[in-house]
Motif scaffolding. Sequence first.
Motif, mmCIF file in Angstrom:
data_model
loop_
_atom_site.group_PDB
_atom_site.id
_atom_site.type_symbol
_atom_site.label_atom_id
_atom_site.label_comp_id
_atom_site.label_asym_id
_atom_site.label_seq_id
_atom_site.Cartn_x
_atom_site.Cartn_y
_atom_site.Cartn_z
ATOM 1 N N ALA A 1 0.829 -1.215 0.000
ATOM 2 C CA ALA A 1 0.000 0.000 0.000
ATOM 3 C C ALA A 1 0.855 1.252 0.000
ATOM 4 C CB ALA A 1 -0.941 -0.008 1.209
ATOM 5 N N THR B 1 -0.225 3.271 6.642
ATOM 6 C CA THR B 1 -0.452 1.974 5.999
ATOM 7 C C THR B 1 -0.085 0.814 6.909
ATOM 8 O OG1 THR B 1 1.728 1.655 4.950
ATOM 9 C CG2 THR B 1 0.156 3.081 3.804
ATOM 10 N N ALA C 1 -4.528 3.560 4.530
ATOM 11 C CA ALA C 1 -4.469 2.592 3.439
ATOM 12 C C ALA C 1 -3.992 1.257 4.000
ATOM 13 C CB ALA C 1 -3.543 3.083 2.321
ATOM 14 N N GLY C 2 -4.067 0.220 3.167
ATOM 15 C CA GLY C 2 -3.700 -1.123 3.594
ATOM 16 C C GLY C 2 -4.845 -2.085 3.311
ATOM 17 N N ALA D 1 -4.439 -4.129 -0.926
ATOM 18 C CA ALA D 1 -3.495 -3.117 -0.444
ATOM 19 C C ALA D 1 -3.112 -2.165 -1.572
ATOM 20 C CB ALA D 1 -2.253 -3.797 0.126
ATOM 21 N N GLY E 1 -3.720 1.928 -1.709
ATOM 22 C CA GLY E 1 -2.649 2.909 -1.894
ATOM 23 C C GLY E 1 -2.970 3.889 -3.006
#
Length: 512
Positions: free
Chosen positions: A16, A282, A477-478, A492, A496
């Motif tokens: 990510a 992330t 994110a992730g 992921a 991102g």
Amino acid sequence: MVAKRPKIVIIGAGMAGITAAHKLYTTPGAKESFDLCVVEGGQRIGGRINTREFGGDRIEMGATWIHGIGGSPIYEIARKIESLESDQPWECMDGLHEDRVSNAETRIEGGFVVSSSIVEPISSLFENLMSFAQGKSEICDVGVSKMSNIGSFLKHGIENYFRSNEICEGDDNIYGDWSRKMVEEAVFAVYENTQRTYTGAGDLFSLDYAAESEYRMFPGDEITIPRGYISVVEALASVLPSDLIQLGRKVVKIEWQQNEHRPVKLHFSDGSVMQADHVIVTVSLGVLKAGISDEFGGLFSPSLPSVKKEAISRLGFGVVNKLFLELRAPKYKFPFMQMAFHRADSKFRDKKIPWWMRRTASIYPIHSNSNVLLSWFAGKEALELESLDNDTIIDGISTTVSNFIPKTVPSHENGSVNKLGFEIRNVLRSKWGNDPLFLGSYSYVSVGSSGDDFDSLAQPLPMQEECGIPQLQILFAGEATHRTHYSTTHGAYFSGLREANRLLQKYNLVVA
């Protein structure tokens, strides 16, 4: 006076984080518009992607599969960078999910090979139940209705199967001390334990039923990457300046809503600080779960809004570990072996087999010509594996294998027999559960949670500018922030891109 460029800091150099950095650096005009950097607590990039070499083969300690090649961005990157070909043998180079599993040798405790006439109906039953739960089929052959969790659903499914086929506990034994019902229960448990490693849920009774139908996979084959999963991350990172990614920089505190010229302040484990306009977080859901606790004052100051903290608390984050075993020149080809164990309360179980092996579904060579074997562990067994020394692991595996495979096997030479010669030369296992940078492997929807919690976790803070407080200070994110592709590398990747695009749009830069 030159206007300051917005400073964007990405925490984490996994899929990510590197994807977000790649997008923010390569979009036309973005490189000149932002002061960008990635900070990573570890000493490598990749996060839960970690390609290694073991026993002469290329293996994956973490992310392993491209889950469907049709439309997968990971597949497209791997294809473009020519990572789908390799001269060096790699994990599952001859496939796994279809051909090898369908030809698996299923054995029960005591060493009996189970007839396909028993295995195939149970395999079909499990597949039918999971297809129904996942919304892929509208018909459930054994008439099981929807339930709150997958464990209960599967339990009722196998019970209805026994009733409809009039299979009773008192049936005559067909393999040693094993009755037909005992064998079928044990084989069904093999598929349940495999599902635990797929989903990350150590206990399928904690896996939410309703959310199963939201999860999405890409169509087409599931494959591994010959040159290693890390080659995809390295390709994305290759366009970034070498000093843009800072390794060994572990963030211990994120202060936001500051009144200074940059509203976010990052505190690192070495005592240094860094200020930013925008931070893309992330880190894993496991780290976020630890970060919202008050034990060490929490990762965020001020603490996250209650709706986000509750989402983090409700979502599940499992531990899945892989155990690789290098054999000393075995004297015969080790099979792809599914292992069906006696129930924990059975008087017939072999007490020498350690408890942490009893929910392991299989052990098999990572490709047909390899001397490296692989087993997967989930839940409390995976955590136990992390705490054991190599000698204990070798002893436990050897004891288990000696129960399931006879001491001698037929030889192709003159009808004589050769000893199995099962001798483990080396051991390598992942330790995602206790690694402070991850604290687990991947997310799942636990009972009491829902897909809405992924959406809540994905929302940036603050979303709108209020009372003079700049917006989009903290972005998330992730894989645990993607509603339909959670637990995957492509989830992921998508996350991102999503957060990078959010910032590009804020600054009126063209999003391709």
